[in-house]
Design a protein around this motif. Sequence first.
Motif, PDB file in Angstrom:
ATOM      1  N   LYS A 210       3.946 -16.862   0.586  1.00  0.00           N
ATOM      2  CA  LYS A 210       4.631 -17.992   1.224  1.00  0.00           C
ATOM      3  C   LYS A 210       4.387 -18.006   2.731  1.00  0.00           C
ATOM      4  O   LYS A 210       4.145 -19.076   3.321  1.00  0.00           O
ATOM      5  CB  LYS A 210       6.131 -17.920   0.929  1.00  0.00           C
ATOM      6  CG  LYS A 210       6.926 -19.100   1.468  1.00  0.00           C
ATOM      7  CD  LYS A 210       8.396 -19.001   1.063  1.00  0.00           C
ATOM      8  CE  LYS A 210       9.199 -20.172   1.576  1.00  0.00           C
ATOM      9  NZ  LYS A 210      10.641 -20.084   1.181  1.00  0.00           N
ATOM     10  N   GLU A 211       4.445 -16.813   3.356  1.00  0.00           N
ATOM     11  CA  GLU A 211       4.337 -16.757   4.818  1.00  0.00           C
ATOM     12  C   GLU A 211       2.894 -16.801   5.313  1.00  0.00           C
ATOM     13  O   GLU A 211       2.620 -17.376   6.374  1.00  0.00           O
ATOM     14  CB  GLU A 211       5.012 -15.486   5.347  1.00  0.00           C
ATOM     15  CG  GLU A 211       4.995 -15.401   6.874  1.00  0.00           C
ATOM     16  CD  GLU A 211       5.870 -14.301   7.420  1.00  0.00           C
ATOM     17  OE1 GLU A 211       5.824 -14.050   8.639  1.00  0.00           O
ATOM     18  OE2 GLU A 211       6.603 -13.677   6.630  1.00  0.00           O
TER      19      GLU A 211
ATOM     20  N   GLU B   6      -8.029   2.476   0.288  1.00  0.00           N
ATOM     21  CA  GLU B   6      -7.278   1.217   0.313  1.00  0.00           C
ATOM     22  C   GLU B   6      -6.280   1.314   1.451  1.00  0.00           C
ATOM     23  O   GLU B   6      -5.316   2.077   1.376  1.00  0.00           O
ATOM     24  CB  GLU B   6      -6.563   0.987  -1.018  1.00  0.00           C
ATOM     25  CG  GLU B   6      -5.837  -0.350  -1.086  1.00  0.00           C
ATOM     26  CD  GLU B   6      -5.082  -0.530  -2.389  1.00  0.00           C
ATOM     27  OE1 GLU B   6      -5.051  -1.659  -2.900  1.00  0.00           O
ATOM     28  OE2 GLU B   6      -4.515   0.463  -2.901  1.00  0.00           O
ATOM     29  N   LYS B   7      -6.536   0.594   2.513  1.00  0.00           N
ATOM     30  CA  LYS B   7      -5.716   0.676   3.712  1.00  0.00           C
ATOM     31  C   LYS B   7      -5.172  -0.701   4.071  1.00  0.00           C
ATOM     32  O   LYS B   7      -5.900  -1.696   4.015  1.00  0.00           O
ATOM     33  CB  LYS B   7      -6.540   1.212   4.895  1.00  0.00           C
ATOM     34  CG  LYS B   7      -7.300   2.507   4.605  1.00  0.00           C
ATOM     35  CD  LYS B   7      -6.377   3.645   4.217  1.00  0.00           C
ATOM     36  CE  LYS B   7      -7.151   4.917   3.927  1.00  0.00           C
ATOM     37  NZ  LYS B   7      -6.260   5.950   3.329  1.00  0.00           N
ATOM     38  N   ALA B   8      -3.905  -0.730   4.441  1.00  0.00           N
ATOM     39  CA  ALA B   8      -3.280  -1.985   4.868  1.00  0.00           C
ATOM     40  C   ALA B   8      -2.223  -1.672   5.912  1.00  0.00           C
ATOM     41  O   ALA B   8      -1.578  -0.608   5.859  1.00  0.00           O
ATOM     42  CB  ALA B   8      -2.655  -2.709   3.675  1.00  0.00           C
ATOM     43  N   LEU B   9      -2.038  -2.571   6.849  1.00  0.00           N
ATOM     44  CA  LEU B   9      -1.038  -2.366   7.893  1.00  0.00           C
ATOM     45  C   LEU B   9       0.361  -2.394   7.297  1.00  0.00           C
ATOM     46  O   LEU B   9       0.763  -3.390   6.695  1.00  0.00           O
ATOM     47  CB  LEU B   9      -1.185  -3.437   8.969  1.00  0.00           C
ATOM     48  CG  LEU B   9      -2.494  -3.401   9.775  1.00  0.00           C
ATOM     49  CD1 LEU B   9      -2.529  -4.571  10.757  1.00  0.00           C
ATOM     50  CD2 LEU B   9      -2.634  -2.071  10.519  1.00  0.00           C
TER      51      LEU B   9
ATOM     52  N   LYS C  67       4.906  -7.051   5.991  1.00  0.00           N
ATOM     53  CA  LYS C  67       5.617  -6.963   4.712  1.00  0.00           C
ATOM     54  C   LYS C  67       4.859  -7.673   3.592  1.00  0.00           C
ATOM     55  O   LYS C  67       4.463  -8.824   3.732  1.00  0.00           O
ATOM     56  CB  LYS C  67       7.008  -7.577   4.854  1.00  0.00           C
ATOM     57  CG  LYS C  67       7.896  -7.388   3.633  1.00  0.00           C
ATOM     58  CD  LYS C  67       9.291  -7.948   3.877  1.00  0.00           C
ATOM     59  CE  LYS C  67      10.190  -7.722   2.686  1.00  0.00           C
ATOM     60  NZ  LYS C  67      11.552  -8.273   2.916  1.00  0.00           N
ATOM     61  N   GLY C  68       4.648  -6.939   2.504  1.00  0.00           N
ATOM     62  CA  GLY C  68       4.005  -7.503   1.330  1.00  0.00           C
ATOM     63  C   GLY C  68       2.485  -7.458   1.344  1.00  0.00           C
ATOM     64  O   GLY C  68       1.847  -7.755   0.325  1.00  0.00           O
TER      65      GLY C  68
ATOM     66  N   ILE D 206       4.855  -9.866  -3.097  1.00  0.00           N
ATOM     67  CA  ILE D 206       3.648 -10.692  -3.054  1.00  0.00           C
ATOM     68  C   ILE D 206       4.025 -12.158  -2.835  1.00  0.00           C
ATOM     69  O   ILE D 206       3.375 -12.880  -2.068  1.00  0.00           O
ATOM     70  CB  ILE D 206       2.824 -10.525  -4.349  1.00  0.00           C
ATOM     71  CG1 ILE D 206       2.222  -9.115  -4.401  1.00  0.00           C
ATOM     72  CG2 ILE D 206       1.711 -11.576  -4.425  1.00  0.00           C
ATOM     73  CD1 ILE D 206       1.560  -8.773  -5.729  1.00  0.00           C
ATOM     74  N   HIS D 207       5.083 -12.599  -3.507  1.00  0.00           N
ATOM     75  CA  HIS D 207       5.542 -13.978  -3.354  1.00  0.00           C
ATOM     76  C   HIS D 207       5.935 -14.254  -1.902  1.00  0.00           C
ATOM     77  O   HIS D 207       5.589 -15.313  -1.338  1.00  0.00           O
ATOM     78  CB  HIS D 207       6.727 -14.239  -4.282  1.00  0.00           C
ATOM     79  CG  HIS D 207       7.336 -15.608  -4.124  1.00  0.00           C
ATOM     80  ND1 HIS D 207       6.718 -16.755  -4.579  1.00  0.00           N
ATOM     81  CD2 HIS D 207       8.506 -16.002  -3.524  1.00  0.00           C
ATOM     82  CE1 HIS D 207       7.478 -17.803  -4.279  1.00  0.00           C
ATOM     83  NE2 HIS D 207       8.552 -17.371  -3.650  1.00  0.00           N
TER      84      HIS D 207
END
Length: 303
Positions: free
Chosen positions: A153-154, A243-246, A250-251, A148-149
Amino acid sequence: MKLEQIRPQDYPGLKRFFEKQAYRLCVYSLPSLLSWNNSVYQPYVAISDDVLMIAAEYDEAHQKDRHLILPVSPSRQFAPDELADIAKKLGYTAYWFVPEDYIHQFGEEQIGCFFDVSEQIGFADYIYRKEDLAELKGNKYSKKRNLIHQFDKEYVQTNRIKTEPITPSLASECLNFLDEWCEERDCSEKQDDLACEKQAAANMIRHIGEFDVKGLATRIDGKIGAFGIASRLTEEIGVLHFEKALAAVKGLYQYFDNLCAKQLFNGYAYINKESDMNVPGLMQAKKSYHPAMMVKSYTMTLR
């Protein structure tokens, strides 16, 4: 009693049966019941006073899977002998998705007078403390916090992220994202579980304004990269249906899961994140969030 097929437009008339619903398996959520509806499987119900009898009908190729789930009522439960009578009257031989709570309540000896009982492997629901998923405290969640951090940040600190509630006006974009998510996983009609889940998610999105559900969508650089939809299951438990996410970002999943826990489950002590369907990767992912409990699912087949 006559069984009739139900559709999303029947939601208002069926809500009253689920207001005091206490079973901890996700299948006992009305939005879920109405959304899992496709060319292979359709939900049917019969109403008797304040009791809703619920059946699953299948196409000709899957007739062996025809089943009932436990009746839902705001005022009563049914003992095993009563369930046996209902099944015979309605023309079914089995109940699926019987929560372990029911098995413990009546005992295998009493149930065994009428039914053969078997655990449904892969269909135990994962239930987490809402506080655990919202706060991610302790060493066991250190990898989640680190991802998550990195994501924060990105993407967050550079203002590339926007999160908003899912409303009917957002439905078409969410459906487009669902297609992209499915392509990422090589989802096809040959993969029955993924194809059926995609159809159920699409059904819920299309009726997001009609069901008592809450949804979140997160955009990355203006394009939806994750969405989640939740609803009430019991007084203490909310259920995260989809709950879907690509996966390529990353993260993102860890960030979005934490966001859902914080924003979609106010007033609930627990979050049901459904079963792993005996899929090894899904099983590993769900266990990595350290469930507070697992609720087993059983079949009861007439003797």
